[in-house]
Design a protein around this motif. Structure first.
Motif, short mmCIF file in Angstrom:
data_model
loop_
_atom_site.label_atom_id
_atom_site.label_comp_id
_atom_site.label_asym_id
_atom_site.label_seq_id
_atom_site.Cartn_x
_atom_site.Cartn_y
_atom_site.Cartn_z
N LEU A 1 0.80 -1.22 0.00
CA LEU A 1 0.00 0.00 0.00
C LEU A 1 0.83 1.28 0.00
CD1 LEU A 1 -2.70 -0.97 2.69
CD2 LEU A 1 -2.81 -1.24 0.20
N GLY A 2 2.15 1.15 -0.07
CA GLY A 2 3.02 2.32 0.07
C GLY A 2 2.67 3.47 -0.84
N ALA A 3 2.28 3.18 -2.08
CA ALA A 3 1.95 4.25 -3.03
C ALA A 3 0.45 4.38 -3.23
CB ALA A 3 2.62 3.95 -4.38
N SER A 4 -0.32 3.73 -2.38
CA SER A 4 -1.78 3.68 -2.59
C SER A 4 -2.48 4.85 -1.90
CB SER A 4 -2.34 2.35 -2.09
OG SER A 4 -1.87 1.30 -2.89
N THR A 5 -2.22 6.05 -2.42
CA THR A 5 -3.02 7.21 -2.07
C THR A 5 -3.48 7.84 -3.37
OG1 THR A 5 -1.22 8.84 -2.11
CG2 THR A 5 -1.55 7.62 -0.04
N ALA A 6 -4.59 8.55 -3.31
CA ALA A 6 -5.12 9.16 -4.53
C ALA A 6 -4.12 10.15 -5.12
CB ALA A 6 -6.44 9.85 -4.22
N ALA A 7 -3.49 10.94 -4.25
CA ALA A 7 -2.52 11.93 -4.73
C ALA A 7 -1.33 11.26 -5.38
CB ALA A 7 -2.07 12.82 -3.57
N ALA A 8 -0.83 10.19 -4.77
CA ALA A 8 0.34 9.50 -5.32
C ALA A 8 0.03 8.89 -6.69
CB ALA A 8 0.83 8.42 -4.36
N GLN A 9 -1.12 8.27 -6.80
CA GLN A 9 -1.48 7.64 -8.07
C GLN A 9 -1.63 8.66 -9.18
OE1 GLN A 9 -1.46 4.21 -8.57
NE2 GLN A 9 -0.51 4.50 -6.56
N GLU A 10 -2.20 9.81 -8.85
CA GLU A 10 -2.33 10.86 -9.86
C GLU A 10 -0.97 11.44 -10.22
OE1 GLU A 10 -4.49 15.20 -10.17
OE2 GLU A 10 -5.69 13.46 -9.57
N ASN A 11 -0.12 11.61 -9.21
CA ASN A 11 1.21 12.17 -9.46
C ASN A 11 2.05 11.27 -10.36
OD1 ASN A 11 0.67 14.39 -7.86
ND2 ASN A 11 1.66 13.56 -6.04
N VAL A 12 2.08 9.97 -10.07
CA VAL A 12 2.92 9.08 -10.89
C VAL A 12 2.35 8.95 -12.30
CG1 VAL A 12 3.81 7.81 -8.91
CG2 VAL A 12 1.80 6.95 -10.08
N ALA A 13 1.02 8.99 -12.41
CA ALA A 13 0.40 8.88 -13.74
C ALA A 13 0.75 10.08 -14.60
CB ALA A 13 -1.10 8.72 -13.61
N THR A 14 0.60 11.29 -14.04
CA THR A 14 0.89 12.49 -14.84
C THR A 14 2.38 12.63 -15.11
OG1 THR A 14 0.91 13.83 -12.80
CG2 THR A 14 -1.15 13.71 -14.02
N SER A 15 3.22 12.28 -14.13
CA SER A 15 4.67 12.36 -14.33
C SER A 15 5.11 11.42 -15.45
CB SER A 15 5.41 12.01 -13.04
OG SER A 15 6.80 11.93 -13.25
N THR A 16 4.59 10.19 -15.44
CA THR A 16 4.95 9.23 -16.48
C THR A 16 4.45 9.69 -17.84
OG1 THR A 16 4.81 7.45 -14.85
CG2 THR A 16 4.79 6.81 -17.17
N ALA A 17 3.23 10.18 -17.88
CA ALA A 17 2.65 10.65 -19.15
C ALA A 17 3.45 11.82 -19.71
CB ALA A 17 1.20 11.04 -18.94
N GLU A 18 3.88 12.73 -18.85
CA GLU A 18 4.66 13.88 -19.32
C GLU A 18 6.00 13.44 -19.90
OE1 GLU A 18 4.74 16.13 -15.77
OE2 GLU A 18 2.72 17.00 -16.06
N GLN A 19 6.59 12.40 -19.33
CA GLN A 19 7.85 11.91 -19.88
C GLN A 19 7.65 11.21 -21.22
OE1 GLN A 19 10.88 10.57 -16.77
NE2 GLN A 19 8.94 10.23 -15.71
N VAL A 20 6.52 10.53 -21.36
CA VAL A 20 6.20 9.92 -22.65
C VAL A 20 6.01 11.00 -23.71
CG1 VAL A 20 4.39 8.66 -23.90
CG2 VAL A 20 5.24 7.78 -21.72
N VAL A 21 5.28 12.06 -23.35
CA VAL A 21 5.08 13.16 -24.29
C VAL A 21 6.42 13.76 -24.70
CG1 VAL A 21 4.14 15.50 -24.54
CG2 VAL A 21 2.76 13.71 -23.46
N ALA A 22 7.33 13.95 -23.73
CA ALA A 22 8.65 14.50 -24.04
C ALA A 22 9.41 13.60 -25.00
CB ALA A 22 9.45 14.70 -22.75
N ALA A 23 9.40 12.30 -24.72
CA ALA A 23 10.15 11.36 -25.57
C ALA A 23 9.61 11.33 -26.99
CB ALA A 23 10.10 9.96 -24.96
N LEU A 24 8.28 11.30 -27.12
CA LEU A 24 7.69 11.22 -28.45
C LEU A 24 7.77 12.55 -29.20
CD1 LEU A 24 4.54 8.98 -27.81
CD2 LEU A 24 6.85 8.33 -28.51
N SER A 25 8.07 13.62 -28.46
CA SER A 25 8.26 14.93 -29.09
C SER A 25 9.72 15.21 -29.38
CB SER A 25 7.70 16.02 -28.17
OG SER A 25 6.32 15.80 -27.89
N GLY A 26 10.59 14.20 -29.10
CA GLY A 26 12.01 14.36 -29.37
C GLY A 26 12.75 15.19 -28.35
#
Length: 526
Positions: free
Chosen positions: A278-303
């Protein structure tokens, strides 16, 4: 471009991807052949801990640019295989740091005060007040194994509660530990001093089974808390140590195998507190890791550089604006140098002068290597370029000097084939306007773009006219010309920007003239 998400992440992360214009496909039950088929069309793959990203998966994803892990641990991803394929692996180390640290503190209190056990007895109708004598944390010593992001956050929180801090981490400086209020010690000292031991290291061959029977014996009457990774603690030895009183109690959120087996000896020991990861099982943590990961994907696909790339150099967010224009320049300088030098590349030196020498230039060096190797038709990008250099025995040297004679910043790429070497210098004008300002000893002012011709010839009248005439005869329009010479009557070098490919017959005609020493046709990706 398609982004495949195979483990559930918060909707906020999916929204980031869609808002950036990417097609998002979710497949939370994919495995085996179905996963291989799905990833074959994907430019990016986002996972948590449920999807095994094996070499087979990475090879099936021929268009993959990045694998994003929505969380910290990446032991389910074959990073070596990803590097071989030129695929970035990035995680989200910051998103759940606070949540994991808070859970560590909660588990520390839970085991030190027997909170779950007391609750269970009360729920069963027993008022067992006299059977639970807790341990106060104030004035006690906290031992931290792994003083990374989570370990540092735990240190801050428990230091504020009056605990003394000792830490074992071979990868952090004593000065950094001291700034966190922790004394850096070896593992044996950490175990001997700790009243409570918390674990925050990744699972690696070095840390697997790190805490076994001998280490638990050294903890001697203390408490162990693991909200890091399963497999670091020998669970059988831990159950035995708590059961026989070697240590006072333990609290675990992670296990070597998850879900925890019903026959685990940990379940039979009263003074062990267990939670199901349960270490990362908070609503804030789940939203944070999701948006952080998505932003890195956007950066990579944008070169763009990726902030938390694990197998590729990255550019710190605060330095991104300063360094981004130099990424293309480094690649271009490396590309030109290779095309101008004959033979196998045996050595590459990248030199930074002026203000640029003050920066972390690891990503720029990787980009220069990408430029060096790409004309050789190797499948290369900034992710695998350093590995390609190592695999092929190419020596890579990076050097810096704060001094520069003519420019605010200068980047140089020198390539050598063992017998000869060639240097290309580049800089930026007006912020992001790339210029090649020197090729070996020839000072030029060339715009690196598209198709180029570089000639060396004797410095005498009529040569440039001849080159222009031959180009014209073969339908090649010259868009720009930049000329330099060593000395009057010596050798000259000229860089031409041209609109179309220069036919081989034109090059042969030029080289047939005794005044022409060399003709090179270059193509650049930008």
């Amino acid at each position: 471009m398609q982004v495949l998400v195979t483990d559930p992440i918060a909707d906020a992360g999916l929204d980031v991807l869609r808002d950036a214009g990417f097609e998002v496909e979710t497949g939370y039950e994919l495995e085996g052949e179905a996963l291989l088929e799905a990833v074959s069309d994907a430019s990016a793959l986002i996972v948590r801990s449920g999807t095994e990203v094996t070499r087979e998966v990475l090879e099936a994803g021929e268009d993959l640019v990045i694998v994003g892990r929505a969380g910290i641990g990446v032991d389910n991803i074959d990073i070596d295989a990803a590097t071989d394929q030129g695929v970035i692996v990035a995680n989200a180390p910051e998103g759940n740091v606070r949540a994991a640290a808070e859970h560590t503190v909660a588990m520390t209190f839970a085991t030190a005060r027997s909170i779950p056990q007391a609750h269970a007895r009360l729920a069963a109708g027993e008022w067992a007040k006299s059977e639970f004598l807790g341990t106060e944390l104030n004035g006690r010593t906290l031992g931290i194994v792994g003083l990374g992001r989570v370990g540092q956050e735990v240190a801050k929180k428990l230091d504020a509660l009056g605990m003394d801090i000792v830490a074992f981490d071979p990868y952090i400086s004593s000065e950094r530990a001291e700034r966190l209020g922790a004394e850096l010690v070896d593992l044996d000292e950490c175990l001997a001093a700790a009243d409570v031991l918390t674990i925050h290291t990744p699972l690696t061959p070095e840390t697997e089974g790190l805490i076994g029977a001998d280490e638990l014996a050294a903890l001697d009457g203390g408490y162990l808390v693991n909200v890091g990774r399963g497999g670091i603690v020998d669970e059988d030895a831990l159950a035995a140590a708590v059961d026989d009183g070697t240590i006072a109690g333990a609290a675990l959120d992670v296990f070597a195998e998850e879900p925890l087996s019903a026959d685990s000896p940990l379940l039979d020991v009263e003074d062990v507190v267990l939670t199901p990861h349960l270490g990362a099982s908070t609503a804030a943590a789940q939203e944070n890791v999701a948006t952080s990961t998505a932003e890195q994907v956007v950066a990579a696909l944008s070169g763009e550089p990726v902030a938390n790339a694990l197998n590729a150099p990255s550019i710190d967010e605060t330095a991104f604006g300063r360094l981004e224009p130099y990424v293309d320049l480094a690649e271009t300088a490396g590309n030109i140098a290779t095309q101008l030098l004959d033979g196998r590349i045996e050595r590459v030196e990248v030199t930074y002068e002026g203000e640029l020498a003050e920066e972390d230039v690891e990503f720029l060096t990787a980009s220069a290597l990408e430029g060096v190797f790409s004309p050789l038709e190797w499948q290369v990008n900034a992710v695998n370029a350093p590995q390609i250099a190592e695999d092929r025995g190419v020596d890579v040297v990076e050097s810096k000097t704060r001094q520069t004679a003519d420019f605010q910043s200068l980047l140089s790429v020198t390539v050598s084939n063992g017998d000869e070497e060639l240097t290309v210098d580049g800089t930026l004008f007006a912020g992001d306007d790339q210029r090649i300002v020197r090729i070996d000893d020839y000072r030029v002012d060339a715009i690196p773009h598209g198709k180029m011709v570089v000639t060396r010839n004797t410095d005498e009248p009529g040569v440039i006219g001849l080159i222009g005439s031959v180009m014209g005869d073969h339908g090649v329009n010259i868009a720009g010309m930049f000329n330099a010479r060593e000395a009057i009557g010596g050798e000259a070098l000229t860089v031409y920007n041209v609109d179309t490919e220069v036919p081989e017959k034109a090059r042969e005609q030029l080289e047939a003239d005794e005044r022409i020493i060399d003709v090179r046709y270059l193509t650049l990706s930008a």
